[in-house]
Design a protein around this motif. Structure first.
Motif, PDB file in Angstrom:
ATOM      1  N   VAL A  43       0.843  -1.205   0.000  1.00  0.00           N
ATOM      2  CA  VAL A  43       0.000   0.000   0.000  1.00  0.00           C
ATOM      3  C   VAL A  43       0.874   1.250   0.000  1.00  0.00           C
ATOM      4  CG1 VAL A  43      -1.613   1.348   1.400  1.00  0.00           C
ATOM      5  CG2 VAL A  43      -1.989  -1.103   1.082  1.00  0.00           C
ATOM      6  N   LEU A  44       1.898   1.262   0.822  1.00  0.00           N
ATOM      7  CA  LEU A  44       2.754   2.439   0.944  1.00  0.00           C
ATOM      8  C   LEU A  44       3.604   2.670  -0.306  1.00  0.00           C
ATOM      9  CD1 LEU A  44       3.806   1.872   4.632  1.00  0.00           C
ATOM     10  CD2 LEU A  44       2.437   3.787   3.798  1.00  0.00           C
ATOM     11  N   ASN A  45       3.839   1.630  -1.065  1.00  0.00           N
ATOM     12  CA  ASN A  45       4.609   1.778  -2.293  1.00  0.00           C
ATOM     13  C   ASN A  45       3.787   2.396  -3.414  1.00  0.00           C
ATOM     14  OD1 ASN A  45       7.231   1.333  -3.488  1.00  0.00           O
ATOM     15  ND2 ASN A  45       6.242  -0.174  -4.811  1.00  0.00           N
ATOM     16  N   ASP A  46       2.446   2.421  -3.224  1.00  0.00           N
ATOM     17  CA  ASP A  46       1.556   3.033  -4.207  1.00  0.00           C
ATOM     18  C   ASP A  46       0.356   3.620  -3.454  1.00  0.00           C
ATOM     19  OD1 ASP A  46       0.279   3.839  -6.480  1.00  0.00           O
ATOM     20  OD2 ASP A  46      -0.171   1.812  -7.220  1.00  0.00           O
ATOM     21  N   PRO A  47       0.589   4.567  -2.549  1.00  0.00           N
ATOM     22  CA  PRO A  47      -0.470   5.001  -1.631  1.00  0.00           C
ATOM     23  C   PRO A  47      -1.688   5.611  -2.293  1.00  0.00           C
ATOM     24  CG  PRO A  47       1.449   6.451  -1.492  1.00  0.00           C
ATOM     25  CD  PRO A  47       1.851   5.276  -2.311  1.00  0.00           C
ATOM     26  N   GLY A  48      -1.479   6.325  -3.392  1.00  0.00           N
ATOM     27  CA  GLY A  48      -2.602   6.973  -4.035  1.00  0.00           C
ATOM     28  C   GLY A  48      -3.654   6.004  -4.534  1.00  0.00           C
ATOM     29  N   ALA A  49      -3.240   4.777  -4.872  1.00  0.00           N
ATOM     30  CA  ALA A  49      -4.175   3.777  -5.392  1.00  0.00           C
ATOM     31  C   ALA A  49      -5.059   3.183  -4.300  1.00  0.00           C
ATOM     32  CB  ALA A  49      -3.400   2.658  -6.091  1.00  0.00           C
ATOM     33  N   HIS A  50      -4.751   3.479  -3.052  1.00  0.00           N
ATOM     34  CA  HIS A  50      -5.462   2.828  -1.946  1.00  0.00           C
ATOM     35  C   HIS A  50      -6.199   3.811  -1.038  1.00  0.00           C
ATOM     36  CE1 HIS A  50      -3.444  -0.909  -3.030  1.00  0.00           C
ATOM     37  NE2 HIS A  50      -2.323  -0.199  -3.135  1.00  0.00           N
ATOM     38  N   GLU A  51      -6.270   5.065  -1.439  1.00  0.00           N
ATOM     39  CA  GLU A  51      -6.982   6.047  -0.619  1.00  0.00           C
ATOM     40  C   GLU A  51      -8.455   5.665  -0.481  1.00  0.00           C
ATOM     41  OE1 GLU A  51      -6.473  10.004  -2.036  1.00  0.00           O
ATOM     42  OE2 GLU A  51      -4.295  10.009  -1.773  1.00  0.00           O
ATOM     43  N   GLY A  52      -8.959   5.729   0.736  1.00  0.00           N
ATOM     44  CA  GLY A  52     -10.360   5.429   0.986  1.00  0.00           C
ATOM     45  C   GLY A  52     -10.702   3.956   0.994  1.00  0.00           C
ATOM     46  N   HIS A  53      -9.699   3.077   0.965  1.00  0.00           N
ATOM     47  CA  HIS A  53      -9.944   1.640   0.947  1.00  0.00           C
ATOM     48  C   HIS A  53      -9.739   1.028   2.332  1.00  0.00           C
ATOM     49  CE1 HIS A  53     -10.131   0.828  -3.497  1.00  0.00           C
ATOM     50  NE2 HIS A  53      -9.595   2.049  -3.496  1.00  0.00           N
ATOM     51  N   THR A  54     -10.540   0.008   2.630  1.00  0.00           N
ATOM     52  CA  THR A  54     -10.388  -0.790   3.848  1.00  0.00           C
ATOM     53  C   THR A  54     -10.112  -2.227   3.432  1.00  0.00           C
ATOM     54  OG1 THR A  54     -11.906   0.610   5.120  1.00  0.00           O
ATOM     55  CG2 THR A  54     -11.523  -1.625   5.941  1.00  0.00           C
TER      56      THR A  54
END
Length: 282
Positions: free
Chosen positions: A181-192
């Motif tokens: 997730v941290l390697n591509d944080p923008g792709a995971h915004e708002g996700h659980t």
């Protein structure tokens, strides 16, 4: 490749199992890091950017997080004021201009969760949702790694878990998922993401796997609630802590942790470790 353009990342909990592994994964990927720790003397020697701050110190935490874009926030150690610490640290992150927080929550976090500590995780999530920052929640199940410790020196896992099942997850898999997730944080915004292992086992099955892997006799003793509180009374722990210990098992008995997902594999590209895998790696 990250969708954000070189986001600056801070990692907390790097002196612990999950935070330390996350920091290691990001280092291997060449991601520049800042470690926020309570004691700089315990931080990994290979990190040059280390800042001291505790979750409950709003001014110090805000100063430590200035210039940070993405924050990996490992939940604080269990304590009576854990939620207050979380809220203070989140407010400090907002003060510092952090844009995105990745938080280690718990499976089934809810205001009425059977596992009492999951209620604190829910309240923390709500505080993040109400903040100006974006977020990602990693809701992990119980850690597979701790079950041998539950057995203690006597080799007996005791608790009112009945025949309930738990899809426990390896700490290593939580760390790998967080690093992804941290390697591509923008792709995971708002996700659980609900992070679990590959199977849901009863406590009796867990005891058998431990015995087979270690060669040490291990069994499960299903306690009544009265027996569970009585067996933990000698530790002299405060009421909230004992309630948390016991509710770990009652949550299993109630089926709240009988959950298996593919989130670890979707995030990391690798299937999650089983209990046998964890014991073999140890």
């Amino acid at each position: 490749m990250r969708t954000d353009e070189n986001p600056s990342i801070a990692v907390t909990g790097s002196t612990g199992h999950v935070g330390g592994a996350v920091a290691g994964h990001l280092r291997h990927a060449g991601v520049p890091l800042r470690l926020v720790v309570r004691d700089a003397g315990r931080a990994p020697a290979w990190v040059g950017d280390v800042v001291e701050a505790s979750y409950g110190q709003r001014d110090a935490a805000a100063a430590a997080l200035r210039g940070i874009d993405v924050l990996f926030m490992v939940s604080a150690s269990e304590s009576a004021d854990r939620l207050e610490q979380h809220r203070t640290f989140i407010d400090a992150a907002a003060d510092a201009g952090v844009r995105h927080v990745v938080y280690t929550s718990f499976l089934g976090a809810a205001p009425d969760a059977t596992f009492t500590l999951a209620r604190t995780h829910w309240a923390t999530e709500e505080h993040l949702r109400a903040s100006p920052m974006s977020w990602t929640f990693l809701r992990n199940s119980l850690y597979l790694d701790v079950f041998p410790l539950f057995a203690g020196q006597e080799g007996v896992i005791r608790g009112p878990g009945g025949d309930g099942r738990v899809g426990a997850v390896a700490r290593a898999d939580v760390a790998r998922a967080a690093a992804a997730v941290l390697n591509d944080p923008g792709a995971h915004e708002g996700h659980t993401y609900d992070l679990t292992g590959p199977e849901a086992l009863t406590l009796a099955e867990i005891a058998r796997v431990i015995a087979q892997a270690t060669g040490r006799a291990t069994t499960y003793q299903n306690e009544t609630l009265d027996e569970a509180y009585a067996s933990r009374r000698p530790y002299g722990a405060p009421d909230w802590q004992v309630e948390a210990w016991v509710s770990t098992y009652t949550a299993i008995a109630a089926g709240r942790l009988d959950v298996v997902t593919d989130a670890v594999e979707r995030l990391t590209g690798r299937p999650p470790m089983s209990l046998a895998d964890v014991l073999a790696s140890a």
